[in-house]
Design a protein around this motif. Structure first.
Motif, PDB file in Angstrom:
ATOM      1  N   VAL A 126       1.227  -1.401  -0.082  1.00 16.19           N
ATOM      2  CA  VAL A 126      -0.304   0.185   0.125  1.00 16.19           C
ATOM      3  C   VAL A 126       0.897   1.161  -0.145  1.00 16.19           C
ATOM      4  O   VAL A 126       0.852   2.278  -0.881  1.00 16.19           O
ATOM      5  N   THR A 181       3.223   3.241  12.068  1.00 13.38           N
ATOM      6  CA  THR A 181       2.591   1.767  12.838  1.00 13.38           C
ATOM      7  C   THR A 181       3.106   0.197  12.082  1.00 13.38           C
ATOM      8  O   THR A 181       3.097  -1.021  12.443  1.00 13.38           O
ATOM      9  N   LEU A 194       3.669   4.411  19.131  1.00 13.35           N
ATOM     10  CA  LEU A 194       2.303   3.876  18.455  1.00 13.35           C
ATOM     11  C   LEU A 194       1.035   4.889  19.188  1.00 13.35           C
ATOM     12  O   LEU A 194       0.205   5.488  18.640  1.00 13.35           O
ATOM     13  N   LEU A 222      -1.213   7.455  17.990  1.00 13.91           N
ATOM     14  CA  LEU A 222      -2.851   7.099  17.501  1.00 13.91           C
ATOM     15  C   LEU A 222      -3.730   8.261  17.843  1.00 13.91           C
ATOM     16  O   LEU A 222      -4.303   9.011  16.901  1.00 13.91           O
ATOM     17  N   LEU A 252      -4.395   8.416  12.614  1.00 14.82           N
ATOM     18  CA  LEU A 252      -4.658   6.665  12.918  1.00 14.82           C
ATOM     19  C   LEU A 252      -6.230   6.491  14.232  1.00 14.82           C
ATOM     20  O   LEU A 252      -6.627   5.306  14.452  1.00 14.82           O
ATOM     21  N   HIS A 297      -8.897   6.328  13.586  1.00 15.02           N
ATOM     22  CA  HIS A 297      -9.563   6.316  12.861  1.00 15.02           C
ATOM     23  C   HIS A 297     -10.328   4.697  13.520  1.00 15.02           C
ATOM     24  O   HIS A 297     -11.522   4.155  13.261  1.00 15.02           O
ATOM     25  N   LEU A 342     -14.173   5.885  13.507  1.00 17.83           N
ATOM     26  CA  LEU A 342     -14.871   5.186  11.457  1.00 17.83           C
ATOM     27  C   LEU A 342     -15.737   4.568  11.565  1.00 17.83           C
ATOM     28  O   LEU A 342     -16.604   4.832  11.114  1.00 17.83           O
ATOM     29  N   ARG A 397     -19.100   7.323   9.958  1.00 14.56           N
ATOM     30  CA  ARG A 397     -19.761   6.348   9.140  1.00 14.56           C
ATOM     31  C   ARG A 397     -21.412   5.787   9.477  1.00 14.56           C
ATOM     32  O   ARG A 397     -22.943   6.416   8.624  1.00 14.56           O
TER      33      ARG A 397
HETATM   34  C1  HEM Z   1     -11.328  -0.935  13.559  1.00 12.87           C
HETATM   35  C2  HEM Z   1     -10.531  -0.700  13.608  1.00 12.87           C
HETATM   36  C3  HEM Z   1      -9.817  -0.219  12.041  1.00 12.87           C
HETATM   37  C4  HEM Z   1     -10.660   0.046  11.434  1.00 12.87           C
HETATM   38  C5  HEM Z   1     -12.025  -0.479  11.066  1.00 12.87           C
HETATM   39  C6  HEM Z   1      -9.527   0.361  10.030  1.00 12.87           C
HETATM   40  C7  HEM Z   1     -10.118   1.324   8.951  1.00 12.87           C
HETATM   41  C8  HEM Z   1      -9.165   1.917   8.008  1.00 12.87           C
HETATM   42  C9  HEM Z   1     -10.002   1.654   6.362  1.00 12.87           C
HETATM   43  C10 HEM Z   1     -11.043   2.835   6.031  1.00 12.87           C
HETATM   44  C11 HEM Z   1      -8.743   2.967   6.748  1.00 12.87           C
HETATM   45  C12 HEM Z   1      -8.304   3.463   4.390  1.00 12.87           C
HETATM   46  C13 HEM Z   1      -8.998   4.988   4.751  1.00 12.87           C
HETATM   47  C14 HEM Z   1      -8.815   5.553   3.273  1.00 12.87           C
HETATM   48  O1  HEM Z   1      -7.695   4.894   1.972  1.00 12.87           O
HETATM   49  O2  HEM Z   1      -8.207   6.214   3.437  1.00 12.87           O
HETATM   50  C15 HEM Z   1      -7.357   3.016   7.458  1.00 12.87           C
HETATM   51  C16 HEM Z   1      -6.139   3.146   7.081  1.00 12.87           C
HETATM   52  C17 HEM Z   1      -5.408   3.318   7.878  1.00 12.87           C
HETATM   53  N1  HEM Z   1      -5.250   2.194   8.756  1.00 12.87           N
HETATM   54 FE1  HEM Z   1      -7.159   1.776   9.781  1.00 12.87          FE
HETATM   55  N2  HEM Z   1      -7.892   1.003  10.599  1.00 12.87           N
HETATM   56  C18 HEM Z   1      -8.806   0.473  12.381  1.00 12.87           C
HETATM   57  C19 HEM Z   1      -7.492   0.151  12.882  1.00 12.87           C
HETATM   58  C20 HEM Z   1      -6.311   0.921  12.434  1.00 12.87           C
HETATM   59  C21 HEM Z   1      -4.989   0.488  13.487  1.00 12.87           C
HETATM   60  C22 HEM Z   1      -5.847   0.361  15.217  1.00 12.87           C
HETATM   61  C23 HEM Z   1      -3.763   1.214  12.933  1.00 12.87           C
HETATM   62  C24 HEM Z   1      -2.098   1.297  13.563  1.00 12.87           C
HETATM   63  C25 HEM Z   1      -2.409   0.879  14.427  1.00 12.87           C
HETATM   64  C26 HEM Z   1      -4.381   1.093  11.556  1.00 12.87           C
HETATM   65  C27 HEM Z   1      -3.516   2.203  10.612  1.00 12.87           C
HETATM   66  C28 HEM Z   1      -4.138   2.098   9.401  1.00 12.87           C
HETATM   67  C29 HEM Z   1      -2.617   2.484   8.540  1.00 12.87           C
HETATM   68  C30 HEM Z   1      -2.043   3.146   8.744  1.00 12.87           C
HETATM   69  C31 HEM Z   1      -3.674   3.433   7.530  1.00 12.87           C
HETATM   70  C32 HEM Z   1      -3.342   4.052   6.061  1.00 12.87           C
HETATM   71  C33 HEM Z   1      -2.971   2.744   5.075  1.00 12.87           C
HETATM   72  C34 HEM Z   1      -2.824   3.530   3.714  1.00 12.87           C
HETATM   73  O3  HEM Z   1      -1.102   4.092   3.723  1.00 12.87           O
HETATM   74  O4  HEM Z   1      -3.075   3.121   2.711  1.00 12.87           O
HETATM   75  N3  HEM Z   1      -5.441   1.028  11.881  1.00 12.87           N
HETATM   76  N4  HEM Z   1      -7.934   1.822   8.024  1.00 12.87           N
END
Ligand code: HEM
Ligand code: HEM
Length: 219
Positions: free
Chosen positions: A129, A154, A186, A190, A195, A197, A201, A205
């Motif tokens: 990614v 991350t 982290l 966060l 992060l 989100h 999230l 929504r």
């Molecule tokens: C309930 C838990 C989570 C859900 C439902 C979730 C969902 C998502 C979604 C939908 C995206 C895409 C956003 C976009 O394309 O703009 C995203 C991106 C990302 N998430 Fe999560 N996330 C969760 C937890 C986490 C956690 C705990 C971390 C880190 C420890 C994390 C790290 C990331 C990162 C680094 C990206 C960006 C990836 C990129 O560079 O394209 N997420 N997440």
């Protein structure tokens, strides 16, 4: 300070500080967001098929028509590394032990060889990614410092945890201390970055779906 003193610090005061900032930060941000308030919508609710909070939560968790073809890396890579992170954090025996020490709750873990494999797959998906973000002009243009920074924050705990287990580069004690330090970074980052989100999230929504559902618009 030698490696053992470093490890003792990150396991003790370091962890307390990081968990403290994490918990207060999460509470602060949630209170900030959920006490914003909105004017009540006095119009009579309209009804349309598929227009509600939960419809939107579900719909936005799947690629819109045609997008899977245009951006497979974002969807497949994104899902893989999130599932990987969840398995590593919640189903790796040493991590469960930590949760047990903090909360008293415990559950069985997965075999460590399996978690090892999940770790490698997670790192690969995260690199894919990242490369996609660099290679696609639109994605690169829309990326800010925060996007690269949160990716790195991350990725680091996954990399250092894996390197500790594999005994790569540095002695185990030092690598483990570095691993725990990267987890603390982290935890601190966060609540104050995108992060967060992880906590917002589903709620956002649902909220967008509900507001638009009230107007009879399935978004
Ligand atoms: C309930 C838990 C989570 C859900 C439902 C979730 C969902 C998502 C979604 C939908 C995206 C895409 C956003 C976009 O394309 O703009 C995203 C991106 C990302 N998430 Fe999560 N996330 C969760 C937890 C986490 C956690 C705990 C971390 C880190 C420890 C994390 C790290 C990331 C990162 C680094 C990206 C960006 C990836 C990129 O560079 O394209 N997420 N997440
Ligand atoms: C304060 C929290 C954490 C502590 C104290 C901790 C501690 C540890 C320990 C002791 C090990 C090595 C176990 C062994 O030698 O068999 C390990 C491995 C690992 N940790 Fe953590 N960890 C924490 C959080 C995390 C987080 C949040 C992530 C990912 C985002 C992570 C990812 C990993 C990975 C990928 C491994 C290697 C798994 C494998 O290849 O088998 N850890 N961790």
């Amino acid at each position: 300070m030698d490696a053992l003193q470093f490890l003792t610090w990150v396991r003790g005061p370091g962890l307390d500080i990081a968990v403290g900032i994490f918990v207060l930060g999460v509470l602060w941000r949630l209170i900030e967001i959920y006490t914003l308030g909105r004017k009540p919508d006095l119009a009579e609710a309209r009804h349309a098929a598929g227009a509600s909070g939960w419809h939107t939560v579900f719909r936005r968790s799947l690629p819109p028509p045609g997008m899977m073809k245009r951006s497979p890396v974002s969807y497949i890579g994104g899902y893989i590394f999130h599932v990987g992170l969840a398995i590593i954090v919640f189903l790796f025996a040493p991590h469960i032990l930590l949760i047990t020490n903090l909360t008293g709750l415990s559950w069985p873990g997965l075999p460590s060889q399996f978690v090892d494999l999940v770790t490698v797959v997670t790192m690969a998906a995260m690199i894919v990614v990242l490369v996609d973000r660099i290679n696609k002009p639109a994605k690169r243009f829309l990326s800010t410092f925060e996007d690269w920074f949160t990716w790195a924050v991350t990725f680091l705990p996954v990399l250092t945890g894996w390197m500790a287990v594999q005994h790569l580069l540095l002695p185990y004690t030092l690598m483990l201390a570095i691993h725990i330090l990267t987890v603390e970074i982290l935890l601190i980052v966060l609540p104050f970055t995108k992060l967060f989100h992880a906590f917002t999230l589903i709620g956002s929504r649902w909220y967008n779906g509900r507001v638009n559902g009230q107007r009879g618009v399935p978004v």
